[in-house]
Scaffold this active site. Structure first.
Site, PDB file in Angstrom:
ATOM      1  N   LEU A  72       0.863  -1.172   0.000  1.00 42.94           N
ATOM      2  CA  LEU A  72       0.000   0.000   0.000  1.00 42.94           C
ATOM      3  C   LEU A  72       0.899   1.221   0.000  1.00 42.94           C
ATOM      4  O   LEU A  72       1.992   1.199   0.574  1.00 42.94           O
ATOM      5  CB  LEU A  72      -0.907   0.026   1.247  1.00 42.94           C
ATOM      6  CG  LEU A  72      -1.974  -1.069   1.372  1.00 42.94           C
ATOM      7  CD1 LEU A  72      -2.688  -0.939   2.713  1.00 42.94           C
ATOM      8  CD2 LEU A  72      -2.975  -1.012   0.230  1.00 42.94           C
ATOM      9  N   ASP A  73       0.441   2.297  -0.640  1.00 37.50           N
ATOM     10  CA  ASP A  73       1.209   3.536  -0.629  1.00 37.50           C
ATOM     11  C   ASP A  73       1.437   4.005   0.802  1.00 37.50           C
ATOM     12  O   ASP A  73       0.639   3.711   1.708  1.00 37.50           O
ATOM     13  CB  ASP A  73       0.473   4.626  -1.399  1.00 37.50           C
ATOM     14  CG  ASP A  73       0.514   4.406  -2.907  1.00 37.50           C
ATOM     15  OD1 ASP A  73       1.350   3.607  -3.368  1.00 37.50           O
ATOM     16  OD2 ASP A  73      -0.295   5.027  -3.613  1.00 37.50           O
ATOM     17  N   LYS A  74       2.487   4.762   1.001  1.00 39.01           N
ATOM     18  CA  LYS A  74       2.841   5.270   2.330  1.00 39.01           C
ATOM     19  C   LYS A  74       1.671   5.984   2.996  1.00 39.01           C
ATOM     20  O   LYS A  74       1.425   5.817   4.193  1.00 39.01           O
ATOM     21  CB  LYS A  74       4.040   6.206   2.211  1.00 39.01           C
ATOM     22  CG  LYS A  74       4.485   6.825   3.530  1.00 39.01           C
ATOM     23  CD  LYS A  74       5.681   7.740   3.325  1.00 39.01           C
ATOM     24  CE  LYS A  74       6.097   8.403   4.640  1.00 39.01           C
ATOM     25  NZ  LYS A  74       7.269   9.296   4.469  1.00 39.01           N
TER      26      LYS A  74
END
Length: 297
Positions: A72-74
């Site tokens: 997942l993106d940051k």
């Protein structure tokens, strides 16, 4: 002098579900889903993920570190699955590669009900990564195909904010953020990378929007799992991760109603909600308390 001595973070508290093969976390914002980088550098944020894996290994008494099989993106919160062993990691990797894993997201976006032409739709705009690392709608012939389904769950009557449910069919970098900002023209609340416009005072006078928060949440992952016994061994297991408290607070302040499972998270088997029940056939256990709109129960 003593700044490097910090209280260890209990990363295991983010685990929401575990069974004989997998662990599912409710990923907090700001966590990078990778460990050491290929150039040997270990930025502090990346090292946090190594700390998380070590903490989970100790908490669940594993022989090895858990295996990451997707990212997942940051800035994105929500359901992140890890494998307990290499066999489970390979099986999950095949599911992600064949796109049999259903990935559902919730996003708070800037725009009221009139911003949407219909109640639902599909975006199939190709996207490309530019030389500066930013992502945009693709104009070159070699741009990557990207598909996103969207559904308008609710809109605020107080402020120009809406809640969307998103189904990700392709998992390209920043796909949801770009599709919502540049295709649907309703950028995600807090996304300063793909929308440079300031948040409307109509919003900020009613709700408090934290800095450096993008309100995109991986709400639910649905995987194929196999029971050891019974007439039908194959099941579709859905794990829903609870919305972060600040996400719920903004919805409450904006008058956007949320259903209990969205607020507290829980389990689904073949699309039927089980709430916080365990799944004996998988040695599966829901690890979190239930939460209502007014707090924990």
């Amino acid at each position: 002098m003593f700044s490097s001595f910090k209280t260890p973070i209990n990363w295991a508290r983010h685990a929401v579900y575990a069974d004989r093969s997998i662990i599912v976390l409710n990923k907090p914002p700001g966590l990078i889903c990778q460990g050491s980088l290929t150039n040997g550098q270990k930025p502090r944020d990346a090292e946090k993920f190594n700390d998380l894996l070590r903490d989970l290994k100790d908490h669940f008494k594993l022989d090895n570190l858990p295996y990451a099989v997707h990212r997942l993106d940051k800035s994105t919160t929500g359901a992140l699955v890890l494998a307990k062993n290499i066999a489970a990691a390979r099986q999950l990797a095949r599911q992600f590669q064949s796109r049999t894993v259903a990935k559902t997201y919730l996003a708070l976006v800037r725009g009221g009900e009139k911003s949407f032409p219909t109640r639902s739709g599909e975006i199939k705009d190709a996207i490309e990564i530019n030389s500066d690392g930013r992502v945009s709608i693709g104009e070159r012939c070699d741009a990557d195909f990207a598909a996103t389904d969207w559904e308008l769950v609710a809109s605020s009557r107080k402020v120009p904010l809406s809640l969307l449910r998103l189904t990700l069919h392709t998992g390209l970098k920043h796909q949801l953020r770009v599709h919502l900002a540049h295709s649907l023209h309703t950028p995600i609340l807090g996304d300063a990378l793909y929308s440079r416009k300031l948040i409307s005072e109509k919003v900020t006078q009613v709700v408090r929007v934290p800095e450096h928060r993008v309100f995109l949440h991986a709400s639910r992952l649905t995987l194929s799992r196999f029971k050891k016994a019974g007439p039908s061994k194959h099941i579709r297991l859905g794990i829903a991760a609870a919305l972060p408290a600040d996400f719920v607070a903004i919805c409450n302040d904006a008058g956007i109603e949320l259903d209990p499972m969205t607020i507290s998270g829980g389990l689904y088997v073949d699309d039927k909600p089980l709430g916080g029940c365990d799944i004996e056939d998988l040695q599966g256990k829901w690890l979190r308390p239930r939460r209502s709109a007014n707090g924990w129960t």
